[in-house]
Design a protein around this motif. Structure first.
Motif, PDB file in Angstrom:
ATOM      1  N   MET A  18     -23.386  26.870  13.237  1.00  0.00           N
ATOM      2  CA  MET A  18     -22.440  25.785  13.554  1.00  0.00           C
ATOM      3  C   MET A  18     -21.495  25.524  12.380  1.00  0.00           C
ATOM      4  O   MET A  18     -20.285  25.325  12.573  1.00  0.00           O
ATOM      5  N   LEU A  19     -22.009  25.549  11.166  1.00  0.00           N
ATOM      6  CA  LEU A  19     -21.157  25.351   9.988  1.00  0.00           C
ATOM      7  C   LEU A  19     -20.124  26.468   9.873  1.00  0.00           C
ATOM      8  O   LEU A  19     -18.967  26.224   9.516  1.00  0.00           O
ATOM      9  N   ASN A  20     -20.533  27.687  10.181  1.00  0.00           N
ATOM     10  CA  ASN A  20     -19.597  28.810  10.142  1.00  0.00           C
ATOM     11  C   ASN A  20     -18.512  28.657  11.200  1.00  0.00           C
ATOM     12  O   ASN A  20     -17.333  28.927  10.956  1.00  0.00           O
ATOM     13  N   ALA A  21     -18.901  28.250  12.397  1.00  0.00           N
ATOM     14  CA  ALA A  21     -17.932  28.066  13.471  1.00  0.00           C
ATOM     15  C   ALA A  21     -16.951  26.949  13.141  1.00  0.00           C
ATOM     16  O   ALA A  21     -15.758  27.035  13.478  1.00  0.00           O
ATOM     17  N   LEU A  22     -17.433  25.917  12.483  1.00  0.00           N
ATOM     18  CA  LEU A  22     -16.567  24.798  12.090  1.00  0.00           C
ATOM     19  C   LEU A  22     -15.400  25.283  11.236  1.00  0.00           C
ATOM     20  O   LEU A  22     -14.262  24.809  11.375  1.00  0.00           O
ATOM     21  N   LYS A  23     -15.644  26.256  10.393  1.00  0.00           N
ATOM     22  CA  LYS A  23     -14.585  26.785   9.516  1.00  0.00           C
ATOM     23  C   LYS A  23     -13.535  27.575  10.297  1.00  0.00           C
ATOM     24  O   LYS A  23     -12.445  27.838   9.779  1.00  0.00           O
ATOM     25  N   ALA A  24     -13.850  27.946  11.531  1.00  0.00           N
ATOM     26  CA  ALA A  24     -12.910  28.725  12.348  1.00  0.00           C
ATOM     27  C   ALA A  24     -12.166  27.855  13.363  1.00  0.00           C
ATOM     28  O   ALA A  24     -11.450  28.382  14.217  1.00  0.00           O
ATOM     29  N   THR A  25     -12.318  26.537  13.262  1.00  0.00           N
ATOM     30  CA  THR A  25     -11.633  25.634  14.191  1.00  0.00           C
ATOM     31  C   THR A  25     -10.302  25.166  13.609  1.00  0.00           C
ATOM     32  O   THR A  25     -10.068  25.209  12.404  1.00  0.00           O
ATOM     33  N   ARG A  26      -9.427  24.703  14.489  1.00  0.00           N
ATOM     34  CA  ARG A  26      -8.150  24.153  14.063  1.00  0.00           C
ATOM     35  C   ARG A  26      -8.249  22.636  13.958  1.00  0.00           C
ATOM     36  O   ARG A  26      -9.208  22.038  14.444  1.00  0.00           O
ATOM     37  N   TRP A  27      -7.255  22.029  13.331  1.00  0.00           N
ATOM     38  CA  TRP A  27      -7.209  20.572  13.284  1.00  0.00           C
ATOM     39  C   TRP A  27      -7.168  20.026  14.715  1.00  0.00           C
ATOM     40  O   TRP A  27      -6.490  20.578  15.585  1.00  0.00           O
TER      41      TRP A  27
ATOM     42  N   LEU B 179     -15.814  35.212  13.266  1.00  0.00           N
ATOM     43  CA  LEU B 179     -15.458  34.116  14.172  1.00  0.00           C
ATOM     44  C   LEU B 179     -13.957  33.836  14.116  1.00  0.00           C
ATOM     45  O   LEU B 179     -13.311  33.623  15.146  1.00  0.00           O
ATOM     46  N   LYS B 180     -13.394  33.838  12.932  1.00  0.00           N
ATOM     47  CA  LYS B 180     -11.953  33.586  12.777  1.00  0.00           C
ATOM     48  C   LYS B 180     -11.130  34.691  13.439  1.00  0.00           C
ATOM     49  O   LYS B 180     -10.043  34.417  13.970  1.00  0.00           O
ATOM     50  N   ALA B 181     -11.630  35.907  13.449  1.00  0.00           N
ATOM     51  CA  ALA B 181     -10.875  37.040  13.992  1.00  0.00           C
ATOM     52  C   ALA B 181     -10.584  36.866  15.478  1.00  0.00           C
ATOM     53  O   ALA B 181      -9.590  37.400  15.983  1.00  0.00           O
ATOM     54  N   GLU B 182     -11.443  36.154  16.198  1.00  0.00           N
ATOM     55  CA  GLU B 182     -11.239  35.938  17.630  1.00  0.00           C
ATOM     56  C   GLU B 182     -10.683  34.557  17.946  1.00  0.00           C
ATOM     57  O   GLU B 182     -10.481  34.220  19.105  1.00  0.00           O
ATOM     58  N   ALA B 183     -10.411  33.760  16.916  1.00  0.00           N
ATOM     59  CA  ALA B 183     -10.040  32.360  17.132  1.00  0.00           C
ATOM     60  C   ALA B 183      -8.542  32.135  17.279  1.00  0.00           C
ATOM     61  O   ALA B 183      -8.123  31.024  17.626  1.00  0.00           O
ATOM     62  N   GLY B 184      -7.724  33.155  17.010  1.00  0.00           N
ATOM     63  CA  GLY B 184      -6.283  32.934  17.015  1.00  0.00           C
ATOM     64  C   GLY B 184      -5.917  31.921  15.940  1.00  0.00           C
ATOM     65  O   GLY B 184      -6.238  32.103  14.766  1.00  0.00           O
ATOM     66  N   GLU B 185      -5.274  30.827  16.336  1.00  0.00           N
ATOM     67  CA  GLU B 185      -4.940  29.768  15.385  1.00  0.00           C
ATOM     68  C   GLU B 185      -6.124  28.842  15.118  1.00  0.00           C
ATOM     69  O   GLU B 185      -6.013  27.881  14.355  1.00  0.00           O
ATOM     70  N   GLY B 186      -7.241  29.118  15.745  1.00  0.00           N
ATOM     71  CA  GLY B 186      -8.439  28.297  15.560  1.00  0.00           C
ATOM     72  C   GLY B 186      -8.983  27.838  16.900  1.00  0.00           C
ATOM     73  O   GLY B 186      -8.235  27.639  17.856  1.00  0.00           O
ATOM     74  N   TYR B 187     -10.298  27.686  16.984  1.00  0.00           N
ATOM     75  CA  TYR B 187     -10.906  27.208  18.222  1.00  0.00           C
ATOM     76  C   TYR B 187     -10.571  25.730  18.433  1.00  0.00           C
ATOM     77  O   TYR B 187     -10.600  24.928  17.495  1.00  0.00           O
ATOM     78  N   ASP B 188     -10.249  25.402  19.659  1.00  0.00           N
ATOM     79  CA  ASP B 188      -9.980  24.005  19.999  1.00  0.00           C
ATOM     80  C   ASP B 188     -11.267  23.254  20.336  1.00  0.00           C
ATOM     81  O   ASP B 188     -11.386  22.061  20.070  1.00  0.00           O
ATOM     82  N   VAL B 189     -12.193  23.976  20.939  1.00  0.00           N
ATOM     83  CA  VAL B 189     -13.475  23.385  21.335  1.00  0.00           C
ATOM     84  C   VAL B 189     -14.590  24.353  20.996  1.00  0.00           C
ATOM     85  O   VAL B 189     -14.465  25.562  21.231  1.00  0.00           O
ATOM     86  N   VAL B 190     -15.662  23.837  20.421  1.00  0.00           N
ATOM     87  CA  VAL B 190     -16.874  24.624  20.182  1.00  0.00           C
ATOM     88  C   VAL B 190     -18.027  23.925  20.886  1.00  0.00           C
ATOM     89  O   VAL B 190     -18.298  22.743  20.616  1.00  0.00           O
ATOM     90  N   LEU B 191     -18.669  24.625  21.798  1.00  0.00           N
ATOM     91  CA  LEU B 191     -19.926  24.139  22.346  1.00  0.00           C
ATOM     92  C   LEU B 191     -21.028  24.841  21.570  1.00  0.00           C
ATOM     93  O   LEU B 191     -21.221  26.051  21.684  1.00  0.00           O
ATOM     94  N   ASP B 192     -21.738  24.076  20.761  1.00  0.00           N
ATOM     95  CA  ASP B 192     -22.739  24.615  19.845  1.00  0.00           C
ATOM     96  C   ASP B 192     -24.124  24.435  20.443  1.00  0.00           C
ATOM     97  O   ASP B 192     -24.596  23.313  20.617  1.00  0.00           O
ATOM     98  N   LEU B 193     -24.785  25.545  20.728  1.00  0.00           N
ATOM     99  CA  LEU B 193     -26.112  25.513  21.328  1.00  0.00           C
ATOM    100  C   LEU B 193     -27.210  25.835  20.332  1.00  0.00           C
ATOM    101  O   LEU B 193     -28.377  25.901  20.713  1.00  0.00           O
ATOM    102  N   VAL B 194     -26.850  26.021  19.043  1.00  0.00           N
ATOM    103  CA  VAL B 194     -27.853  26.489  18.082  1.00  0.00           C
ATOM    104  C   VAL B 194     -27.935  25.667  16.814  1.00  0.00           C
ATOM    105  O   VAL B 194     -28.951  25.648  16.135  1.00  0.00           O
ATOM    106  N   CYS B 195     -26.862  25.012  16.404  1.00  0.00           N
ATOM    107  CA  CYS B 195     -26.785  24.203  15.185  1.00  0.00           C
ATOM    108  C   CYS B 195     -27.023  25.072  13.946  1.00  0.00           C
ATOM    109  O   CYS B 195     -26.742  26.268  13.952  1.00  0.00           O
ATOM    110  N   GLY B 196     -27.486  24.496  12.852  1.00  0.00           N
ATOM    111  CA  GLY B 196     -27.753  25.240  11.631  1.00  0.00           C
ATOM    112  C   GLY B 196     -26.519  25.885  11.037  1.00  0.00           C
ATOM    113  O   GLY B 196     -25.382  25.442  11.249  1.00  0.00           O
TER     114      GLY B 196
END
Length: 308
Positions: free
Chosen positions: A211-220, A191-208
């Motif tokens: 979602m926790l993994n995607a959270l680690k690939a987001t920016r402030w 997920l981080k490999a495609e995030a650049g400096e981090g995702y600005d927005v995550v639309l989470d359709l699955v949770c669990g």
């Protein structure tokens, strides 16, 4: 009349004869032309409070006694539903379909598209931002990828478990990049490999865990909006991962009928001007059980059947 009937909790729907709906005050009888099937129909079929036998709820397009072509959501008067020759729907849930909109589009721009547009607008995407659609291969995800671009995203990324379905998104040109989730410790790095400096927005359709993994690939400053729980409802969240980010959970269908109708009409316009598309899977009305099993297994397409 013929209808797709669920006889008991956990049973697969089967095609059989079912009683005709009768006119009621405040409700409209509809001859069904096309019925749609989605994840909520499966989840809702076995919920507490459902009396059996009942017909698959579903969305649909049909005609009133006056010949008016209308859309109706999955709120048919119980025990009726869209997967039948006729149904009975509360009047406020029956919306006229413009002549230039085909049945499939009218259905797809209902529950699925509403589930994409509302959270994405809540996230307030800024021009050029990077948006991740987590669970992007289903109908809602396909629409969300296109709406994210419409709302100003600079890069859209689809994440899911099916390599073939993700490749199909790239083939159609509705995502800039894909991440195939393996369900193990490698997912965060992917997920981080495609995030650049981090995702600005995550639309989470699955949770669990996804979602926790995607959270680690987001920016402030990132906004994470979750609307589904297919990968689990329980979270072991490290609050440090949420610092300087915003996590919201949104129920997209719990709005008054008049509000949902306005959203649907707006989505019809967007779908036409932006050429919003999804993959479809058509089943014969008689093959209800196969359609249901396909939905349970994750079709990566909007399932529908022509009733008449």
């Amino acid at each position: 009349m013929k209808a797709a009937v669920i006889t008991e909790r956990g049973a697969l729907p089967v095609m059989q004869d079912f009683k005709e709906p009768e006119a009621q005050d405040g409700a409209i009888l509809i001859d069904v032309d096309t019925a749609g099937l989605g994840g909520w129909d499966v989840l809702g079929a076995y919920r507490l409070g459902v009396a059996y036998p009942c017909i698959i709820r579903g969305e649909g397009v049909g005609r009133t006694a006056e010949g008016k072509r209308v859309y109706f959501g999955e709120r048919s008067v119980l025990p009726f539903g869209a997967w039948a020759e006729r149904t009975l729907v509360p009047a406020e849930e029956v919306w006229e379909v413009p002549d230039h909109i085909d049945d499939r589009t009218a259905i797809t721009m209902g529950i699925a598209a509403t589930g994409a547009l509302i959270p994405l607008e809540t996230a307030k995407i800024q021009p050029g931002e990077t948006v991740l659609i987590l669970g992007g291969t289903g109908t809602l995800g396909q629409i969300a990828l296109q709406l994210a671009r419409y709302l100003g995203a600079g890069k859209v990324v689809a994440a899911g478990r099916s390599e073939a379905a993700l490749a199909r998104l790239k083939e159609r040109g509705i995502t800039d990049a894909t991440v195939c989730l393996k369900g193990d410790e490698t997912d965060v790095a992917a997920l981080k490999a495609e995030a650049g400096e981090g995702y600005d927005v995550v639309l989470d359709l699955v949770c669990g865990q996804p979602m926790l993994n995607a959270l680690k690939a987001t920016r402030w400053g990132a906004r994470i909006v979750t609307v589904g729980t297919g990968a689990g409802r329980q979270l072991n969240l490290d609050i440090a991962d949420l610092l300087f980010r915003t996590l919201s959970c949104i129920g997209t269908g719990q709005r008054p009928p008049a509000d949902r109708r306005k959203i649907w009409e707006r989505l019809l316009d967007i779908s036409a001007t932006e050429n919003i598309t999804v993959d479809y899977a058509e089943f014969d009305f008689a093959d209800t059980t196969k359609a249901w099993e396909s939905q349970v297994n994750g079709p990566h397409a909007k399932i529908y059947a022509k009733i008449s």
